[in-house]
Design a protein around this motif. Sequence first.
Motif, PDB file in Angstrom:
ATOM      1  N   GLU B  49       0.892  -1.478  -0.046  1.00 21.99           N
ATOM      2  CA  GLU B  49      -0.058   0.017   0.022  1.00 21.99           C
ATOM      3  C   GLU B  49       0.881   1.291  -0.188  1.00 21.99           C
ATOM      4  O   GLU B  49       0.445   2.295  -0.076  1.00 21.99           O
ATOM      5  CB  GLU B  49      -0.999   0.136   1.317  1.00 21.99           C
ATOM      6  N   LYS B  50       2.210   1.129   0.260  1.00 18.48           N
ATOM      7  CA  LYS B  50       2.982   2.275   0.389  1.00 18.48           C
ATOM      8  C   LYS B  50       2.504   3.271   1.554  1.00 18.48           C
ATOM      9  O   LYS B  50       2.924   4.361   1.273  1.00 18.48           O
ATOM     10  CB  LYS B  50       3.072   2.985  -1.032  1.00 18.48           C
ATOM     11  N   ILE B  51       2.413   2.722   2.527  1.00 18.17           N
ATOM     12  CA  ILE B  51       1.885   3.528   3.888  1.00 18.17           C
ATOM     13  C   ILE B  51       2.154   2.514   5.081  1.00 18.17           C
ATOM     14  O   ILE B  51       2.033   1.443   4.963  1.00 18.17           O
ATOM     15  CB  ILE B  51       0.140   3.723   3.851  1.00 18.17           C
ATOM     16  N   GLY B  52       2.578   3.602   6.120  1.00 19.39           N
ATOM     17  CA  GLY B  52       2.930   2.956   7.333  1.00 19.39           C
ATOM     18  C   GLY B  52       1.855   2.407   8.164  1.00 19.39           C
ATOM     19  O   GLY B  52       0.717   3.146   8.010  1.00 19.39           O
ATOM     20  N   HIS B  53       1.782   1.585   8.887  1.00 17.00           N
ATOM     21  CA  HIS B  53       0.546   1.110   9.724  1.00 17.00           C
ATOM     22  C   HIS B  53       0.992   1.220  11.201  1.00 17.00           C
ATOM     23  O   HIS B  53       0.301   0.385  12.023  1.00 17.00           O
ATOM     24  CB  HIS B  53       0.221  -0.248   9.440  1.00 17.00           C
ATOM     25  N   TRP B  54       1.848   2.138  11.649  1.00 14.56           N
ATOM     26  CA  TRP B  54       1.913   2.352  12.974  1.00 14.56           C
ATOM     27  C   TRP B  54       1.318   3.650  13.637  1.00 14.56           C
ATOM     28  O   TRP B  54       1.400   4.673  12.944  1.00 14.56           O
ATOM     29  CB  TRP B  54       3.654   2.398  13.298  1.00 14.56           C
ATOM     30  N   LYS B  55       1.133   3.412  14.808  1.00 15.81           N
ATOM     31  CA  LYS B  55       0.648   4.663  15.497  1.00 15.81           C
ATOM     32  C   LYS B  55       1.500   4.829  16.805  1.00 15.81           C
ATOM     33  O   LYS B  55       2.099   3.694  17.375  1.00 15.81           O
ATOM     34  CB  LYS B  55      -0.859   4.002  16.425  1.00 15.81           C
ATOM     35  N   HIS B  56       1.888   6.123  16.943  1.00 12.69           N
ATOM     36  CA  HIS B  56       2.708   6.416  18.105  1.00 12.69           C
ATOM     37  C   HIS B  56       2.007   6.366  19.331  1.00 12.69           C
ATOM     38  O   HIS B  56       1.106   7.138  19.419  1.00 12.69           O
ATOM     39  CB  HIS B  56       3.558   7.744  17.806  1.00 12.69           C
ATOM     40  N   GLY B  57       2.514   5.597  20.312  1.00 12.08           N
ATOM     41  CA  GLY B  57       1.910   5.553  21.649  1.00 12.08           C
ATOM     42  C   GLY B  57       2.752   6.528  22.626  1.00 12.08           C
ATOM     43  O   GLY B  57       3.774   6.125  22.786  1.00 12.08           O
ATOM     44  N   GLY B  58       2.170   7.547  23.133  1.00  8.92           N
ATOM     45  CA  GLY B  58       2.952   8.477  23.912  1.00  8.92           C
ATOM     46  C   GLY B  58       2.955   8.381  25.290  1.00  8.92           C
ATOM     47  O   GLY B  58       3.451   9.228  26.155  1.00  8.92           O
ATOM     48  N   ILE B  59       1.963   7.285  25.800  1.00  9.99           N
ATOM     49  CA  ILE B  59       2.255   7.387  27.206  1.00  9.99           C
ATOM     50  C   ILE B  59       2.631   6.185  28.039  1.00  9.99           C
ATOM     51  O   ILE B  59       2.814   6.107  29.055  1.00  9.99           O
ATOM     52  CB  ILE B  59       0.572   7.634  27.662  1.00  9.99           C
ATOM     53  N   VAL B  60       3.034   5.214  27.112  1.00  6.94           N
ATOM     54  CA  VAL B  60       3.463   4.148  27.713  1.00  6.94           C
ATOM     55  C   VAL B  60       5.148   4.344  28.493  1.00  6.94           C
ATOM     56  O   VAL B  60       5.673   4.969  27.820  1.00  6.94           O
ATOM     57  CB  VAL B  60       3.605   2.833  26.879  1.00  6.94           C
ATOM     58  N   GLY B  61       5.101   3.525  29.493  1.00  2.00           N
ATOM     59  CA  GLY B  61       6.617   3.741  30.134  1.00  2.00           C
ATOM     60  C   GLY B  61       6.560   2.901  31.555  1.00  2.00           C
ATOM     61  O   GLY B  61       5.633   1.952  31.787  1.00  2.00           O
ATOM     62  N   VAL B  62       7.626   3.041  32.021  1.00  2.00           N
ATOM     63  CA  VAL B  62       7.584   2.191  33.238  1.00  2.00           C
ATOM     64  C   VAL B  62       7.495   3.311  34.541  1.00  2.00           C
ATOM     65  O   VAL B  62       7.833   4.407  34.330  1.00  2.00           O
ATOM     66  CB  VAL B  62       8.860   1.328  33.543  1.00  2.00           C
ATOM     67  N   MET B  63       7.025   2.943  35.592  1.00  2.00           N
ATOM     68  CA  MET B  63       6.829   3.594  36.810  1.00  2.00           C
ATOM     69  C   MET B  63       8.075   4.561  37.159  1.00  2.00           C
ATOM     70  O   MET B  63       9.120   4.052  37.411  1.00  2.00           O
ATOM     71  CB  MET B  63       6.219   2.828  37.962  1.00  2.00           C
ATOM     72  N   GLY B  64       7.920   5.869  37.315  1.00  2.00           N
ATOM     73  CA  GLY B  64       9.112   6.477  37.850  1.00  2.00           C
ATOM     74  C   GLY B  64       9.919   7.059  36.587  1.00  2.00           C
ATOM     75  O   GLY B  64      10.584   8.352  36.657  1.00  2.00           O
TER      76      GLY B  64
END
Lengths: 81, 401
Positions: B49-64
Amino acid sequence: MAKSVDEVAEAMFNLVKDAAGLKKLKAMDLNKSMVEMFGPEVDKQTCKDAIKKLINSGRCVYTYFGGSYIELPHREAAAND
Amino acid sequence: MAEQMPQTPLLDELEKGKWPSFVKEMKAAAKKSPMARDLLGQLEQSYKEKIGHWKHGGIVGVMGYGGGVIGRYSDLPEKFPGVSHFHTIRVNHPAGWFYKTDALRKICDLWEKHGSGLTNMHGSTGDIILLGTKTADLEPVFAELGALDFDLGGSGSAVRTPSCCVGKARCEWACYDTMRSCYDFTMAFQDEIHRPAFPYKFKFKFSGCPNDCVASIARADMSIIGTWRDAIQVDQAAVQEYAKGGLDIQNDVIGNCPAKCMKWDGKKLDIDNQYCRRCMHCINAMPKALAPGKDRGATVLIGSKAPIIEGALLSSVLIPFTKMEPPYADLKEIVTKIWDLWCEEGKNRERIGEFIQRVGMGNFLEAIGLEPQPEMVAHPRENPYVFYEEYFEEEGEGEKK
């Protein structure tokens, strides 16, 4: 009298809460606001400790959208179940 | 999740030829990992399709921590559930990228247990990059990495994981101990690595000599590049051996010297060291005959970056020479002053190099308390940021009279 870490953390939390959904705040925005609010009663280290307290307690989280921000915990729109 | 290997005719093209192929590696991982299978499927669809299929997740991480995890979600989670969550983890690499094989096996085992089994060794920042895990696995990965004495690296508006060349561990040209410096700065600025507090990212890269094997002059906000203050060490007999061996010293060494500070009369090599630019060309050409001087240290430069928001920048000289000896107190003090200024006056997503361009190097130097030095000027009349205020004041006073 110098502000305690708890007092500064509470003031920062209120800023983040009031800005939720309107504006994303960075750590430096919070620090500048504290200096405006408390003047010489707050220093850089107290601000750092206050942010650390907010994050470690889970009341706030770091988020990344092009840059790093401090926000209330929420379910992000991009997340899949 | 896909039970069978997906059909990937487009990706298969990238397996052809004699070169290593990321498709081949992904297929190998896919034999064991459903995540890697769905990754192949999604990538094939992206190629079609010549298109990326990723969404950026901006909130995930580890505590602290505010960094170390880069969130990724598929925008086709029903079709490719294995990559519904596909977060990247950055792991702080050891200075100089030295590992015991046992440590690498443990990291790989951990990643096969909690992630896709795919890695980048290493990312452009230098970290170990572990590709693809679920949100629920982030804390267990963090805990198990900690048990292996590894920590997350930097991401976001923070100090990024400092990196360095192999320095004195493997290289005769190292003018200071890059690995010790890198380790020291990593430890000293843990808070700044894990808790993003800046307008944007800030990178340290330590190169032992002007060959700059970690490309710090092009990639680091603060580049610390080894150099020397005295004369290049010359073994005239070894120079003659090179000449006898067929090296065209006049054309291939002298002719390529950017400063034209060398002479060769067929017997003796003369170097006018006051004009030497420390480019390393002659030393690289005749490594058995020439070596950096004995009074060694580093030049500290500031402001390089790759093009993201604005164009690429190379670093500019900030401190012409420092001995780079522990505990590096003077340099750390300057770094702290720079960060204070940048946090106070910098715009969101403005790198330090862009900030300096905006406010002017003269104002920047004044604000952090450094005097302008001749070594900061690349070419005469090129850096019009040094103003001789005393001169103008005197002239002004003269006019009043």
